[in-house]
Scaffold this motif. Structure first.
Motif, PDB file in Angstrom:
ATOM      1  N   HIS A   1      -4.889   6.730  -2.187  1.00 20.95           N
ATOM      2  CA  HIS A   1      -4.342   5.447  -1.753  1.00 20.95           C
ATOM      3  C   HIS A   1      -4.224   4.528  -2.971  1.00 20.95           C
ATOM      4  O   HIS A   1      -5.230   4.216  -3.616  1.00 20.95           O
ATOM      5  CB  HIS A   1      -5.241   4.816  -0.687  1.00 20.95           C
ATOM      6  CG  HIS A   1      -5.397   5.673   0.537  1.00 20.95           C
ATOM      7  ND1 HIS A   1      -4.432   5.774   1.507  1.00 20.95           N
ATOM      8  CD2 HIS A   1      -6.433   6.478   0.939  1.00 20.95           C
ATOM      9  CE1 HIS A   1      -4.835   6.594   2.450  1.00 20.95           C
ATOM     10  NE2 HIS A   1      -6.048   7.048   2.139  1.00 20.95           N
TER      11      HIS A   1
ATOM     12  N   PRO B   1       0.838  -1.220   0.000  1.00 18.36           N
ATOM     13  CA  PRO B   1       0.000   0.000   0.000  1.00 18.36           C
ATOM     14  C   PRO B   1       0.865   1.259   0.000  1.00 18.36           C
ATOM     15  O   PRO B   1       1.904   1.325   0.659  1.00 18.36           O
ATOM     16  CB  PRO B   1      -0.806  -0.119   1.291  1.00 18.36           C
ATOM     17  CG  PRO B   1      -0.779  -1.577   1.627  1.00 18.36           C
ATOM     18  CD  PRO B   1       0.539  -2.086   1.146  1.00 18.36           C
TER      19      PRO B   1
ATOM     20  N   THR C   1       0.513   5.735  -0.097  1.00 21.71           N
ATOM     21  CA  THR C   1      -0.341   6.922   0.021  1.00 21.71           C
ATOM     22  C   THR C   1       0.325   8.086  -0.694  1.00 21.71           C
ATOM     23  O   THR C   1       1.487   8.418  -0.417  1.00 21.71           O
ATOM     24  CB  THR C   1      -0.564   7.282   1.496  1.00 21.71           C
ATOM     25  OG1 THR C   1      -1.216   6.188   2.159  1.00 21.71           O
ATOM     26  CG2 THR C   1      -1.440   8.527   1.618  1.00 21.71           C
TER      27      THR C   1
END
Length: 761
Positions: free
Chosen positions: A369, A330, A332
């Protein structure tokens, strides 16, 4: 008739002359070609210069030659002349100028033969002063003036240069000694003009002095362009702007006037028109520059203005979190404009957009995201028709390091330095590699460049030591270890020993032979067996054992000689044994056969000896020894033979006559004639005879006596003859030899001679 005689004589003379010419030898040679400059090589301007070419040609006979002269200036022909004369060739340069400067040479060609002189340089100094003038001296903005610059009396290739004080206006290249140029001026006031020229004289150009100076005055035209911007102050991004461009005053203007409105940074004008023009736009930051330009024939005037535009919001900045991320993890992304003009815009009215190679996402908060992939991202902030893009953010997610491969780069030889290599096929740099041996950390390497390799130097000092190595790789928190690498050091070979089976003393023909070469060191080992004097090995064999044998199945005498072996293993150290000498002995069956033959021969000899000995003993027993008695008288050829048996008693000495001579006395010499024979000595003649007695069986059992028993038998010839009238002649002594046992003295029995042969008449 006279005409015919004249014609015939003419023809005869021409034939004779042609024959003479034909008989001439036309051989020649060009001795030298010389070029000189008169009066000298360096002369001032306007001097009359002469170039003289002088040639020296040698001929056998005096006959005319066609000569071609070419004079060159810097490899360019400037004069050509053909003549049959031997006079010098002259090339004249009246009133020489700097354009005549250069290097000259003369070339002579005769019937295909040619020769050139050495180049010679001519230098003319000084040029005339240029003259400058204008067709008018008072000008108005936009007017043009014709300027003329001349070089009186000069020739060549010229370059004319026109100057306004120290500023070059233009230049003209020409072969004429005069040039003109149209000049115009962009500024008002006084202008001081002049010119100079250059004469192209390869390789350098000659520059003249400056000309006379001419002053010209340029007056301003009464019209001018006017630029207006509304609003001009407190302009924010997104505010409307109106820009106008016009000419003042507009009355009493003659001619074709045009106006152009443009903005800096834009290659195209915004608008144009006759006398005036206008343009509307939205203000953008941070600074706007506009220009209003008017043209009237050759006149151009312009006015420029700047408009400062206040930012409505600043250019957004795109950031990522975390700063380091692995693929498919992940991620951001945050897009934000730090500055917002609150008096004109609320932050909530500002929208953000994220664009990439594959998608375009909108978000009011500016937070996005995403999944970490190798991509380029751009953030766009937008409000009130204003769009601003951030700088491109390239996301390079780290690639997790793969399982490292561990290997040894070089051979692990005992006591020598070798290297262990650690490498991961996949993984973002930098990668840290750690080497372990039996869970003990040995060393660390950090790889920062793609072409670098993690090399770890290692030394194994004991042959019993077994290395169990592992490599650990990490590139950002993730650690992964390689498989275990087990390394046994390669032990270099010791000096080999060469032995034989069977033992050296037992090697014989017909048997087999094994040459065993043994070493101490790490297998596999390559063995080579050599015979001294041979370059090629007898055999080469690689074995996993520290020993190997070379077998000779059937040994012959030819295999005798010195042998040695070589060995080497992966340590690349070649060792050699001491040589041994092999002496191939004779085969046992050959030895047995020879000894058998010898034994048989000895046996046969012994048997033959025994047989001969046996036969000789048996013969002695069976026959008595014979006593041969020769008559001493030379008158008789008959011999008296006495046979003595073992039963015959023999006296040691039997004297027939008392006055017998000694048994060892010499015989009297025989008489030379018969008269001597008639005188008979009163003493009898005695002669000795040796008799050998074979031993009897009884005597063989008796003790043997070494020596010879001699029995002397003395037979006397009677002067009166024996009874019965037989003449036996003289009697000789007989010696009887034999291995006889000792016995007493026995008298010879005269009755034993009863068997003497009767004499023959």
């Amino acid at each position: 008739m006279g005409l015919l005689l004249l014609l015939a004589s003419t023809l005869l003379c021409s034939c004779i002359q042609s024959g003479i010419v034909a008989s001439q030898d036309r051989s020649f040679t060009i001795s030298s070609v010389t070029l000189t400059i008169e009066p000298r090589n360096e002369v001032p301007r306007n001097t009359n210069v002469t170039l003289r070419c002088q040639a020296k040609v040698l001929t056998k006979d005096n006959f005319p030659l066609t000569r071609k002269y070419i004079i060159y200036k810097e490899d360019r022909a400037v004069h050509t002349e053909t003549t049959e004369s031997s006079d010098d060739i002259l090339y004249r340069l009246p009133e020489a100028r700097v354009s005549n400067n250069g290097k000259y040479r003369c070339k002579l060609t005769i019937e295909g033969k040619n020769m050139s002189s050495q180049p010679i340089k001519l230098e003319v100094t000084g040029v005339s002063k240029p003259i400058f003038h204008l067709n008018k001296n008072n000008l108005t903005e936009g007017d043009r003036v014709t300027a003329t610059c001349s070089a009186p009396g000069e020739s060549g290739v010229f370059g004319f240069y026109f100057y306004d004080d120290s500023v070059e206006l233009t230049d003209v290249q020409t072969r004429s000694n005069s040039a003109q140029s149209m000049l115009h001026f962009s500024t008002l006031g006084l202008h001081r003009l002049h010119c100079f020229y250059t004469v192209d004289n390869m390789p350098l150009a000659v520059k003249s002095e400056e000309s006379n100076k001419v002053t010209v005055t340029v007056r301003e035209l009464s019209i001018r362009p006017v630029l207006e911007i509304s609003p001009e102050n407190n302009v924010y991004e997104g505010d409307p702007l109106i820009i106008s461009c016009r000419v003042e005053p507009s009355e009493h203007i003659f001619g074709n006037i045009e106006v152009y409105l443009s903005q800096d940074g834009n290659s195209r004008w915004l608008s144009m028109g006759k006398m005036d023009t206008e343009y509307s736009m939205t203000a953008t930051s941070p600074l706007l520059t506009f220009e209003c330009m008017m043209t009237l024939e050759n006149l151009k005037k312009s006015e420029r203005k700047n408009v400062t535009v206040i930012e409505l919001f600043s250019t957004p900045i795109l950031t990522m979190s975390p700063a380091e991320v692995f693929q498919k993890e992940p991620l951001t992304l945050t897009c934000k404009s730090e500055i917002v003009a609150s008096e004109k815009l609320k932050r909530a009215d500002l929208s953000y957009h994220l664009s990439s190679n594959e998608s375009f996402v909108s978000s009011g908060s500016g937070v996005f995201h995403v999944t970490a992939l190798e991509k380029d991202y751009t953030c766009i902030a937008q409000a009130r028709g204003i769009r601003k893009a951030s700088k491109t953010l390239t996301v390079h997610p780290k690639v997790a390091v793969s399982l490292p491969n561990i290997s040894n780069q070089s051979k692990p030889i005992l006591g020598q330095l070798f290297y262990i290599v650690c490498r991961s096929d996949v993984g973002s740099l930098p990668i840290t590699y750690i080497l372990y041996n039996h869970s003990t950390k040995l060393d660390t390497r950090v790889i920062r460049l793609p072409n670098q390799t993690a090399l770890f130097p290692v030394v194994i000092s004991s042959a019993k030591e077994q290395g169990r190595y592992k490599c650990e790789a990490q590139n950002g928190g993730r650690r992964i270890q390689s498989e275990e690498l087990v390394i046994n050091a390669i032990v270099p070979l010791s000096s080999p020993t060469l032995t034989t089976v069977p033992d050296l003393s037992d090697i014989s023909e017909g048997g087999h032979l094994n040459l065993i070469c043994a070493v101490n060191g790490s297998p596999p080992v390559t063995f080579k067996w050599f015979r001294e004097g041979d370059l090629q090995p007898l055999s080469t064999n690689t074995s996993t054992n520290p020993f190997k044998d070379y077998e000779i199945p059937v040994v012959s005498n030819q295999h005798s000689g010195s042998y040695y072996c070589e060995a080497y293993n992966q340590a690349d150290n070649k060792v050699e044994s001491k040589s041994i000498y092999i002496n191939v002995r004779m085969a046992p069956w050959k030895k047995a056969m020879i000894w058998g033959i010898v034994f048989l021969v000895i046996l046969l000899v012994l048997i033959a000896s025994c047989v001969l000995l046996y036969r000789s003993k048996r013969g002695k027993r069976e026959r008595a020894p014979e006593l041969s008695v020769k008559p001493s008288s030379p008158k008789s050829d008959d011999s008296l033979t006495v046979t003595l048996t073992h039963g015959t008693e023999v006296y040691k000495s039997v004297r027939v006559n008392r006055s017998a001579v000694s048994v060892w006395s010499e015989r009297k010499p025989e008489a030379d004639n018969e008269e001597d024979h008639s005188t008979v000595s009163n003493e009898p003649d005695v002669e000795y005879t040796e008799v050998v007695h074979p031993r009897s069986a009884e005597a063989a059992r008796a003790p043997l006596r070494i020596g010879t028993d001699t029995v002397y038998s003395e037979l006397q010839n009677s002067t009166h003859g024996p009874p019965g009238g037989h003449d036996y002649g003289s009697v000789e002594y007989a010696e009887l030899n034999g291995e006889q046992p000792e016995m007493g003295q026995n008298h010879l029995d005269p009755n034993r001679y009863s068997d003497l042969p009767e004499p023959v008449d």
